[in-house]
Scaffold this active site. Structure first.
Site, PDB file in Angstrom:
ATOM      1  N   HIS A  64     -64.579  77.711 -36.554  1.00  0.00           N
ATOM      2  CA  HIS A  64     -65.493  78.746 -36.267  1.00  0.00           C
ATOM      3  C   HIS A  64     -65.972  79.307 -37.680  1.00  0.00           C
ATOM      4  CE1 HIS A  64     -61.123  80.315 -37.071  1.00  0.00           C
ATOM      5  NE2 HIS A  64     -61.892  80.808 -38.155  1.00  0.00           N
TER       6      HIS A  64
HETATM    7  C1  T46 Z   1     -59.358  81.603 -40.083  1.00  0.00           C
HETATM    8  C2  T46 Z   1     -58.506  80.508 -40.219  1.00  0.00           C
HETATM    9  C3  T46 Z   1     -58.050  79.769 -41.463  1.00  0.00           C
HETATM   10  C4  T46 Z   1     -54.232  87.616 -34.663  1.00  0.00           C
HETATM   11  O1  T46 Z   1     -53.693  88.245 -33.463  1.00  0.00           O
HETATM   12  N1  T46 Z   1     -54.240  88.061 -35.691  1.00  0.00           N
HETATM   13  C5  T46 Z   1     -54.603  87.201 -36.823  1.00  0.00           C
HETATM   14  O2  T46 Z   1     -54.877  88.044 -37.991  1.00  0.00           O
HETATM   15  C6  T46 Z   1     -55.003  86.086 -36.795  1.00  0.00           C
HETATM   16  C7  T46 Z   1     -55.603  85.329 -37.876  1.00  0.00           C
HETATM   17  C8  T46 Z   1     -55.023  85.727 -35.533  1.00  0.00           C
HETATM   18  N2  T46 Z   1     -54.576  86.297 -34.428  1.00  0.00           N
HETATM   19  C9  T46 Z   1     -54.379  85.802 -33.102  1.00  0.00           C
HETATM   20  C10 T46 Z   1     -55.827  85.183 -32.453  1.00  0.00           C
HETATM   21  C11 T46 Z   1     -55.452  83.818 -31.709  1.00  0.00           C
HETATM   22  O3  T46 Z   1     -54.517  84.251 -30.311  1.00  0.00           O
HETATM   23  O4  T46 Z   1     -53.714  84.309 -33.156  1.00  0.00           O
HETATM   24  C12 T46 Z   1     -54.008  83.163 -32.404  1.00  0.00           C
HETATM   25  C13 T46 Z   1     -54.384  82.046 -33.352  1.00  0.00           C
HETATM   26  O5  T46 Z   1     -55.710  82.505 -34.160  1.00  0.00           O
HETATM   27  P1  T46 Z   1     -56.792  81.364 -34.233  1.00  0.00           P
HETATM   28  O6  T46 Z   1     -56.803  80.386 -33.026  1.00  0.00           O
HETATM   29  O7  T46 Z   1     -58.111  81.948 -34.732  1.00  0.00           O
HETATM   30  O8  T46 Z   1     -56.345  80.455 -35.480  1.00  0.00           O
HETATM   31  P2  T46 Z   1     -57.154  79.281 -36.432  1.00  0.00           P
HETATM   32  O9  T46 Z   1     -55.797  78.936 -37.290  1.00  0.00           O
HETATM   33  O10 T46 Z   1     -58.126  78.709 -35.595  1.00  0.00           O
HETATM   34  O11 T46 Z   1     -57.722  80.322 -37.589  1.00  0.00           O
HETATM   35  C14 T46 Z   1     -57.365  81.094 -38.351  1.00  0.00           C
HETATM   36  C15 T46 Z   1     -57.843  82.492 -38.436  1.00  0.00           C
HETATM   37  O12 T46 Z   1     -57.878  83.215 -37.019  1.00  0.00           O
HETATM   38  C16 T46 Z   1     -59.282  82.604 -38.791  1.00  0.00           C
HETATM   39  O13 T46 Z   1     -59.587  83.653 -39.136  1.00  0.00           O
HETATM   40  O14 T46 Z   1     -60.412  81.581 -40.785  1.00  0.00           O
HETATM   41  O15 T46 Z   1     -57.096  80.692 -39.634  1.00  0.00           O
END
Ligand code: T46
Length: 134
Positions: free
Chosen positions: A50
């Site tokens: 993303h």
């Molecule tokens: C990014 C990369 C480097 C939350 O509720 N609060 C938070 O602060 C974050 C970061 C995530 N979440 C929830 C949203 C999803 O349900 O945790 C779950 C996993 O998040 P996501 O699939 O977006 O994780 P990554 O590792 O793909 O991405 C993360 C960050 O979301 C993103 O901003 O830049 O790490």
């Protein structure tokens, strides 16, 4: 020329070991509103895929290693993070993917804003369209 920005933190230490202190105005170019960390990433799992519309982030690999593919819509670059004295700056409108997590990887992220799903661009074609229109 690379568009990847690395922030180097000063390693303080003595015979007992190492210490890094991160202070908002000293080493981080934004106000830190949120901190999160990623760990226990399973084998062969990639994350991210993303870009953010406005968010700024700094990723620091505290333990182990992982790699980032950074994509500004024109160029893609891959970088390995393995040094806890280095932070990878992820500016807004950079498509990023995280790969090659070691089993022990702990990735700390400092972010300029609270979690807002509306700030995410999760569709690559939409991301490219937005880059082109800017
Ligand atoms: C990014 C990369 C480097 C939350 O509720 N609060 C938070 O602060 C974050 C970061 C995530 N979440 C929830 C949203 C999803 O349900 O945790 C779950 C996993 O998040 P996501 O699939 O977006 O994780 P990554 O590792 O793909 O991405 C993360 C960050 O979301 C993103 O901003 O830049 O790490």
């Amino acid at each position: 020329m690379s568009f990847i920005k690395i922030i180097k933190f000063q390693k303080l230490g003595d015979l007992r070991g190492s210490l890094v202190a991160i202070e908002e105005k000293e080493s981080i170019p934004f106000k830190i509103k949120r901190v999160y960390y990623i760990f226990n990433t399973q084998k062969n799992i990639s994350r991210g895929f993303h870009a953010h519309k406005n968010l700024l982030q700094i990723c620091i690999c505290l333990k182990g290693h992982c790699s980032f593919v950074m994509d500004n819509g024109r160029t893609k670059e891959k970088i390995e993070l393995k040094d806890p004295t280095e932070g990878l700056l992820i500016e807004s409108m950079i498509w990023h993917e995280m790969h090659d997590f070691s089993e022990d990887c702990v990735l700390l992220v400092l972010a300029s804003d609270h979690y807002k799903e509306s700030d995410y661009i999760r569709n690559y074609k939409e991301f490219l369209k937005m880059v082109k229109n800017n």
